[in-house]
Design a protein around this motif. Structure first.
Motif, PDB file in Angstrom:
ATOM      1  N   ARG A  42       0.819  -1.214   0.000  1.00 25.07           N
ATOM      2  CA  ARG A  42       0.000   0.000   0.000  1.00 25.07           C
ATOM      3  C   ARG A  42       0.855   1.268   0.000  1.00 25.07           C
ATOM      4  O   ARG A  42       0.580   2.210  -0.759  1.00 25.07           O
ATOM      5  CB  ARG A  42      -0.947   0.002   1.194  1.00 25.07           C
ATOM      6  N   GLU A  43       1.884   1.327   0.821  1.00 24.79           N
ATOM      7  CA  GLU A  43       2.708   2.530   0.884  1.00 24.79           C
ATOM      8  C   GLU A  43       3.402   2.787  -0.446  1.00 24.79           C
ATOM      9  O   GLU A  43       3.516   3.945  -0.882  1.00 24.79           O
ATOM     10  CB  GLU A  43       3.728   2.415   2.016  1.00 24.79           C
ATOM     11  N   CYS A  45       2.305   1.907  -3.388  1.00 23.51           N
ATOM     12  CA  CYS A  45       1.270   2.366  -4.312  1.00 23.51           C
ATOM     13  C   CYS A  45       0.913   3.822  -4.045  1.00 23.51           C
ATOM     14  O   CYS A  45       0.814   4.634  -4.976  1.00 23.51           O
ATOM     15  CB  CYS A  45       0.043   1.469  -4.191  1.00 23.51           C
ATOM     16  N   GLU A  46       0.731   4.175  -2.776  1.00 24.49           N
ATOM     17  CA  GLU A  46       0.355   5.550  -2.431  1.00 24.49           C
ATOM     18  C   GLU A  46       1.441   6.538  -2.853  1.00 24.49           C
ATOM     19  O   GLU A  46       1.131   7.656  -3.299  1.00 24.49           O
ATOM     20  CB  GLU A  46       0.094   5.654  -0.935  1.00 24.49           C
ATOM     21  N   GLU A  47       2.690   6.144  -2.736  1.00 19.23           N
ATOM     22  CA  GLU A  47       3.776   7.020  -3.156  1.00 19.23           C
ATOM     23  C   GLU A  47       3.785   7.179  -4.672  1.00 19.23           C
ATOM     24  O   GLU A  47       3.992   8.268  -5.205  1.00 19.23           O
ATOM     25  CB  GLU A  47       5.112   6.452  -2.681  1.00 19.23           C
ATOM     26  N   LYS A  50       0.955   9.459  -6.373  1.00 21.11           N
ATOM     27  CA  LYS A  50       1.132  10.910  -6.212  1.00 21.11           C
ATOM     28  C   LYS A  50       1.682  11.537  -7.483  1.00 21.11           C
ATOM     29  O   LYS A  50       1.553  12.749  -7.691  1.00 21.11           O
ATOM     30  CB  LYS A  50       2.052  11.208  -5.042  1.00 21.11           C
ATOM     31  N   GLU A  55      -4.284  12.443  -8.160  1.00 22.42           N
ATOM     32  CA  GLU A  55      -4.022  11.361  -7.200  1.00 22.42           C
ATOM     33  C   GLU A  55      -5.317  10.615  -6.875  1.00 22.42           C
ATOM     34  O   GLU A  55      -6.257  11.197  -6.335  1.00 22.42           O
ATOM     35  CB  GLU A  55      -3.407  11.925  -5.926  1.00 22.42           C
ATOM     36  N   GLU A  57      -7.784   7.482  -5.121  1.00 23.57           N
ATOM     37  CA  GLU A  57      -7.894   6.720  -3.883  1.00 23.57           C
ATOM     38  C   GLU A  57      -7.211   5.365  -4.066  1.00 23.57           C
ATOM     39  O   GLU A  57      -7.270   4.759  -5.134  1.00 23.57           O
ATOM     40  CB  GLU A  57      -9.368   6.503  -3.525  1.00 23.57           C
ATOM     41  N   VAL A  58      -6.551   4.883  -3.019  1.00 27.11           N
ATOM     42  CA  VAL A  58      -5.942   3.556  -3.006  1.00 27.11           C
ATOM     43  C   VAL A  58      -6.751   2.670  -2.068  1.00 27.11           C
ATOM     44  O   VAL A  58      -7.004   3.030  -0.913  1.00 27.11           O
ATOM     45  CB  VAL A  58      -4.472   3.610  -2.556  1.00 27.11           C
ATOM     46  N   ASP A  60      -7.222  -1.266  -0.408  1.00 23.15           N
ATOM     47  CA  ASP A  60      -6.572  -2.552  -0.155  1.00 23.15           C
ATOM     48  C   ASP A  60      -7.265  -3.667  -0.934  1.00 23.15           C
ATOM     49  O   ASP A  60      -8.499  -3.760  -0.949  1.00 23.15           O
ATOM     50  CB  ASP A  60      -6.621  -2.895   1.334  1.00 23.15           C
TER      51      ASP A  60
END
Length: 269
Positions: A42-43, A45-47, A50, A55, A57-58, A60
């Motif tokens: 997840r981290e 993907c979130e990075e 950006k 950006e 929504e991510v 799970d």
């Protein structure tokens, strides 16, 4: 081309991935997207997201856990009400199923590869079936040509063959809902997954010798452009297909150097 489309993009882990390129192109063409990621990724993907034009929504999504798909359906039903398309860009095989002895592998390791890389395509199709609008939708998966045997692919090659069969069955069973299902058989790309294949350079060297068009293993955007075409209404009568985006490698039996050497030895031209 994708104005007003709402898409699920799985598999973004960095900005070199095919999934990232598909997300970027889709947004540039007017789509709204959500990204999904394994909880442990997840981290990453979130990075990565950006860096997209907008950006997203991510969410799970562990594709080996059916309850995650149920939660995804409920979340997107509340968020959007409907979904127009989904990209399946998820694959994993334990190292021994790739680099080990093909005849000496534990079945549970193959099952993990199959559940992650093949069966999950059906599960994503179920999400689309539940959420697609009356005018239908488009499911797109990433493939590596399973019509032949690859010396470094072993059980992942088997999983890709299963993926191709699942694609045809999904196209058949989802057709009554006007949902299309198609795969893109891409050439070798230097993504995280590609670099994880032992002996990956064997593939890139083969493409350099044999493909009639130039192939850049660092450029995923030809694949992303094809995916966006399949998401669009321009592909409204195409389903159950495997679109090769591989610079023509799939239809050439021998490389240019090898063919030239053969012609020189026989005196033909």
């Amino acid at each position: 081309m994708l104005e007003g489309k709402r898409l699920i993009i799985t598999g973004i882990v960095n900005d070199q991935s095919i999934a990232f390129a598909c997300a970027k192109r889709a947004q540039e063409l007017g789509a709204e997207i959500v990204a999904t990621a394994r909880p442990q990724d997840r981290e990453l993907c979130e990075e990565a997201v950006k860096q997209l034009p907008s950006e997203p929504e991510v969410i799970d999504l562990d594709v080996t856990d059916l309850s995650h798909f149920d939660r995804l359906i409920e979340h997107l039903r509340a968020k959007w009400g409907q979904v127009d398309g989904a990209l399946h860009a998820v694959a994993f095989a334990p190292r021994e199923t790739l680099a080990g002895d093909f005849l000496d592998v534990r079945p549970e390791r193959v099952n993990l590869a199959f559940n992650t890389s093949s069966f999950s395509y059906m599960s994503l199709g179920r999400v689309l079936r539940e959420l697609c609008p009356p005018e239908g939708g488009s499911l797109v998966g990433l493939d590596f040509d399973a019509a032949v045997t690859w010396p470094i692919y072993n059980w992942m090659g088997v999983c890709k063959a299963a993926l191709e069969s699942i694609n045809r069955y999904l196209a058949f069973h989802l057709g009554e809902r006007l949902i299309r299902s198609n795969l893109i058989a891409a050439g070798p790309l230097e993504t995280r997954a590609g670099k994880g294949i032992p002996g990956f350079e064997i593939l890139t060297e083969a493409w350099a010798e044999r493909a009639p068009l130039p192939w850049d293993p660092k450029d995923p955007y030809p694949v992303a452009d094809a995916a966006c075409f399949l998401f669009s209404d321009f592909s409204r009568a195409i389903t159950g297909e495997i679109l090769h985006v591989d610079a023509g490698f799939n239809f050439v039996a021998a490389g240019r150097k090898r063919a030239a050497q053969g012609a020189a030895q026989t005196g033909t031209s």
